[in-house]
Write a protein that holds these residues in place. Structure first.
Motif, short mmCIF file in Angstrom:
data_model
loop_
_atom_site.label_atom_id
_atom_site.label_comp_id
_atom_site.label_asym_id
_atom_site.label_seq_id
_atom_site.Cartn_x
_atom_site.Cartn_y
_atom_site.Cartn_z
N VAL A 58 2.83 75.34 -18.91
CA VAL A 58 3.86 75.12 -17.88
C VAL A 58 5.25 75.13 -18.51
CG1 VAL A 58 4.79 73.42 -16.25
CG2 VAL A 58 2.34 73.91 -16.27
N LEU A 59 5.40 74.44 -19.62
CA LEU A 59 6.71 74.42 -20.29
C LEU A 59 7.12 75.80 -20.79
CD1 LEU A 59 6.43 71.10 -22.33
CD2 LEU A 59 7.91 71.55 -20.36
N GLU A 60 6.18 76.53 -21.36
CA GLU A 60 6.48 77.89 -21.83
C GLU A 60 6.89 78.79 -20.69
OE1 GLU A 60 2.87 78.86 -23.91
OE2 GLU A 60 3.73 78.29 -25.84
N THR A 61 6.19 78.69 -19.57
CA THR A 61 6.53 79.51 -18.41
C THR A 61 7.91 79.16 -17.88
OG1 THR A 61 4.19 79.71 -17.83
CG2 THR A 61 5.80 80.18 -16.08
N ALA A 62 8.17 77.87 -17.74
CA ALA A 62 9.49 77.44 -17.26
C ALA A 62 10.59 77.90 -18.21
CB ALA A 62 9.52 75.92 -17.11
N PHE A 63 10.34 77.76 -19.49
CA PHE A 63 11.35 78.14 -20.47
C PHE A 63 11.56 79.65 -20.49
CE2 PHE A 63 13.98 76.16 -23.59
CZ PHE A 63 14.35 77.20 -24.44
N SER A 64 10.51 80.42 -20.24
CA SER A 64 10.65 81.87 -20.26
C SER A 64 11.54 82.37 -19.12
CB SER A 64 9.28 82.55 -20.19
OG SER A 64 8.71 82.41 -18.92
N TRP A 65 11.63 81.60 -18.05
CA TRP A 65 12.49 81.99 -16.93
C TRP A 65 13.93 81.51 -17.11
CZ3 TRP A 65 11.46 85.47 -13.37
CH2 TRP A 65 10.12 85.83 -13.18
N LEU A 66 14.16 80.65 -18.06
CA LEU A 66 15.49 80.09 -18.27
C LEU A 66 16.59 81.13 -18.48
CD1 LEU A 66 17.09 77.46 -18.48
CD2 LEU A 66 16.51 77.39 -20.91
N PRO A 67 16.37 82.18 -19.28
CA PRO A 67 17.44 83.16 -19.47
C PRO A 67 17.93 83.82 -18.18
CG PRO A 67 15.71 83.50 -21.08
CD PRO A 67 15.21 82.48 -20.11
N PHE A 68 17.06 83.92 -17.18
CA PHE A 68 17.48 84.52 -15.92
C PHE A 68 18.38 83.58 -15.12
CE2 PHE A 68 13.38 86.64 -16.81
CZ PHE A 68 13.88 87.92 -16.97
N CYS A 69 18.38 82.30 -15.47
CA CYS A 69 19.18 81.31 -14.76
C CYS A 69 20.53 81.07 -15.45
CB CYS A 69 18.43 79.98 -14.67
SG CYS A 69 16.84 80.10 -13.86
N LEU A 70 20.68 81.58 -16.64
CA LEU A 70 21.89 81.34 -17.42
C LEU A 70 22.81 82.56 -17.38
CD1 LEU A 70 20.24 79.79 -20.62
CD2 LEU A 70 21.30 78.56 -18.71
N ASP A 71 24.10 82.30 -17.54
CA ASP A 71 25.00 83.43 -17.68
C ASP A 71 24.86 84.00 -19.08
OD1 ASP A 71 26.52 81.84 -19.44
OD2 ASP A 71 27.95 81.27 -17.90
N GLU A 72 25.50 85.12 -19.33
CA GLU A 72 25.33 85.82 -20.61
C GLU A 72 25.72 84.96 -21.81
OE1 GLU A 72 26.84 89.85 -22.90
OE2 GLU A 72 27.22 89.63 -20.77
N ARG A 73 26.82 84.26 -21.71
CA ARG A 73 27.29 83.43 -22.81
C ARG A 73 26.30 82.29 -23.12
NH1 ARG A 73 30.53 78.78 -23.34
NH2 ARG A 73 31.57 78.69 -25.34
N ALA A 74 25.83 81.64 -22.08
CA ALA A 74 24.87 80.55 -22.27
C ALA A 74 23.57 81.06 -22.88
CB ALA A 74 24.60 79.83 -20.95
N SER A 75 23.13 82.24 -22.46
CA SER A 75 21.92 82.84 -23.02
C SER A 75 22.11 83.15 -24.50
CB SER A 75 21.56 84.13 -22.28
OG SER A 75 21.15 83.84 -20.97
N GLN A 76 23.29 83.67 -24.85
CA GLN A 76 23.58 83.96 -26.25
C GLN A 76 23.60 82.68 -27.08
OE1 GLN A 76 27.30 86.06 -26.16
NE2 GLN A 76 26.30 88.07 -26.01
#
Length: 90
Positions: free
Chosen positions: A28-46
């Motif tokens: 569950v944590l891995e799945t949630a974390f894998s979707w995190l980049p789609f929720c962040l802007d480019e700078r936050a993802s970097q």
């Protein structure tokens, strides 16, 4: 076995149940974390990817943990299309 009393012996079946539960929680944590980049802007993802790269180089972590951090950074970079370069901090 009760989790509040660690002195009690755990049966093999209880251990397998506990391991299975931990695996599901991790999934569950891995799945949630894998979707995190789609929720962040480019700078936050970097910044997130860069932070994981720094953790992968942290000598206080054992080699296996460093490898997991590096793989996570690679996965984040792959999902977001970003490179291994350091993020621009404004």
């Amino acid at each position: 076995m009760t989790y509040e009393n660690p002195e009690e012996a755990m049966t093999f079946g209880e251990l397998l149940t506990l391991i299975g539960d931990q695996q599901r929680r991790l999934t569950v944590l891995e799945t949630a974390f894998s979707w995190l980049p789609f929720c962040l802007d480019e700078r936050a993802s970097q910044l997130l990817s860069h932070s994981m790269r720094l953790e992968s180089q942290n000598q206080e972590n054992d080699v296996a943990l460093q490898t997991h951090y590096a793989r996570l950074a690679e996965a984040l970079e792959k999902r977001t299309g970003s490179s291994k370069s350091e993020p621009v901090i404004e």
